[in-house]
Design an enzyme around this catalytic site. Structure first.
Site, PDB file in Angstrom:
ATOM      1  N   PRO A   2       0.820  -1.205   0.000  1.00  0.00           N
ATOM      2  CA  PRO A   2       0.000   0.000   0.000  1.00  0.00           C
ATOM      3  C   PRO A   2       0.860   1.265   0.000  1.00  0.00           C
ATOM      4  O   PRO A   2       1.656   1.486   0.906  1.00  0.00           O
ATOM      5  CB  PRO A   2      -0.806  -0.101   1.301  1.00  0.00           C
ATOM      6  N   GLU A   3       0.704   2.064  -1.047  1.00  0.00           N
ATOM      7  CA  GLU A   3       1.289   3.400  -1.093  1.00  0.00           C
ATOM      8  C   GLU A   3       0.129   4.388  -1.039  1.00  0.00           C
ATOM      9  O   GLU A   3      -0.997   4.008  -0.733  1.00  0.00           O
ATOM     10  CB  GLU A   3       2.118   3.571  -2.376  1.00  0.00           C
ATOM     11  N   ARG A 112       2.832  -9.977   6.915  1.00  0.00           N
ATOM     12  CA  ARG A 112       4.237  -9.898   7.334  1.00  0.00           C
ATOM     13  C   ARG A 112       4.466  -9.144   8.634  1.00  0.00           C
ATOM     14  O   ARG A 112       5.614  -8.970   9.042  1.00  0.00           O
ATOM     15  CB  ARG A 112       5.067  -9.271   6.203  1.00  0.00           C
ATOM     16  N   ARG A 151      19.456  19.362  -3.172  1.00  0.00           N
ATOM     17  CA  ARG A 151      19.762  17.946  -2.998  1.00  0.00           C
ATOM     18  C   ARG A 151      20.772  17.451  -4.016  1.00  0.00           C
ATOM     19  O   ARG A 151      20.554  17.541  -5.217  1.00  0.00           O
ATOM     20  CB  ARG A 151      18.466  17.129  -3.134  1.00  0.00           C
TER      21      ARG A 151
END
Length: 273
Positions: A2-3, A112, A151
């Site tokens: 799930p994102e 999990r 960045r």
DNA sequence: AAGAGACCCTGGATGC
DNA sequence: TGCATCCAGGGTCTCT
């Protein structure tokens, strides 16, 4: 896994299914699924509480409670929620059961066992570390440009950093970079404004389209109604290594970036601009 | 700042 | 066929 889109679909389903339900009693079958507080306080704190709202922030599901506190859930790899009549027999992967006063049970299921539940006074205790919501109005191309300018690392790991942009995971990072035509190892600060605009649009499009198609089911993902998503049929690069690019026919490649499998088209996403 | 590695877990894939 | 081993993967933490 799930994102953002999958969590959004689950949260909307829960809002519809249990958006006003009252929790009668909680059973914790796998104590480590509860991150905080201690299990007895978690159980006691939820007994008798009415859920007044279910929504999403990043990859978290937030249940607002009638006493002002919040139940938060992070599903990690295989977590999920489903709602059943109380007569439904136990399921081997159920980790926490929320018995509702209307005779239904809300199950937290997690094969999990990586997912975590939090009962907190304020959601900010958990959510304050999250970056901008990519589907919100605050996430503009100019804001993304500001983020990237400072960045020096590769663009792909940056997209996965929840403290910068909240909710993007491995699938949608790869899909957004493909759509924007940007190689996953390009240095973030090296992207020009045209590329930043393309990436900004691509992130929002791949997330919104995945929500519209009810998420991506690769193995275990189900929404709150137990249904699979349909977005897996629309992926362009994720787990398609060796298969032809849908745009140009070049075989999709898989490399490891930041210890994550990374999929891209070497023709549509050149290493040099 | 950023990258590497460990850790938490299990099902599925792979190797013998 | 059956057993052992490897791997993926989100996020957090430690170390460099």
């Amino acid at each position: 896994m799930p994102e953002l889109p999958e969590v959004e679909v689950i949260a909307r389903g829960l809002q519809r299914l249990i958006g006003q339900s009252i929790i009668q009693e909680v059973e914790v079958l796998w104590p480590r699924s509860v991150a905080r507080p201690e299990v007895p306080a978690f159980i006691q704190g939820l007994a008798g509480r009415r859920i007044i709202d279910v929504r999403r922030r990043g990859k978290f599901i937030l249940f607002s409670l009638d006493d002002g506190r919040s139940l938060l859930a992070h599903l990690r790899m295989t977590g999920g929620f489903c709602v059943f009549p109380r007569t439904t027999p136990p399921h081997p992967y159920v980790r926490v059961i929320f018995h509702l006063t209307d005779g239904r049970d809300l199950w937290y299921v997690d094969i999990r066992k990586f997912g975590r539940l939090y009962l907190v006074d304020s959601p900010e205790e958990v959510l304050q570390a999250l970056g901008v919501e990519p589907l919100s109005a605050e996430f503009t191309a100019e804001r993304l440009a500001d983020i990237l300018r400072r960045r020096k690392g590769a663009i792909k790991p940056l997209l996965l950093n929840q403290g910068i942009i909240a909710g993007v995971g491995n699938i949608y990072a790869d899909e957004a970079l493909f759509r924007a035509g940007i190689h996953p190892l390009r240095r973030a600060a090296d992207l020009d404004m045209e590329e930043v605009r393309a990436l900004h649009a691509a992130i929002r499009e791949v997330l919104q389209e995945a929500i519209d198609h009810r998420g991506t089911t690769l193995r275990n993902y189900r929404d709150a109604d137990g249904e699979t998503g349909q977005n897996q049929f629309r992926l362009n690069v994720y787990r398609r290594q060796g298969e032809p690019c849908r745009r140009c026919g070049t075989p999709i490649e898989r490399i490891v970036v930041g210890q994550r499998g990374t999929h891209f088209c070497p023709h549509c996403q050149p290493a040099q601009p």
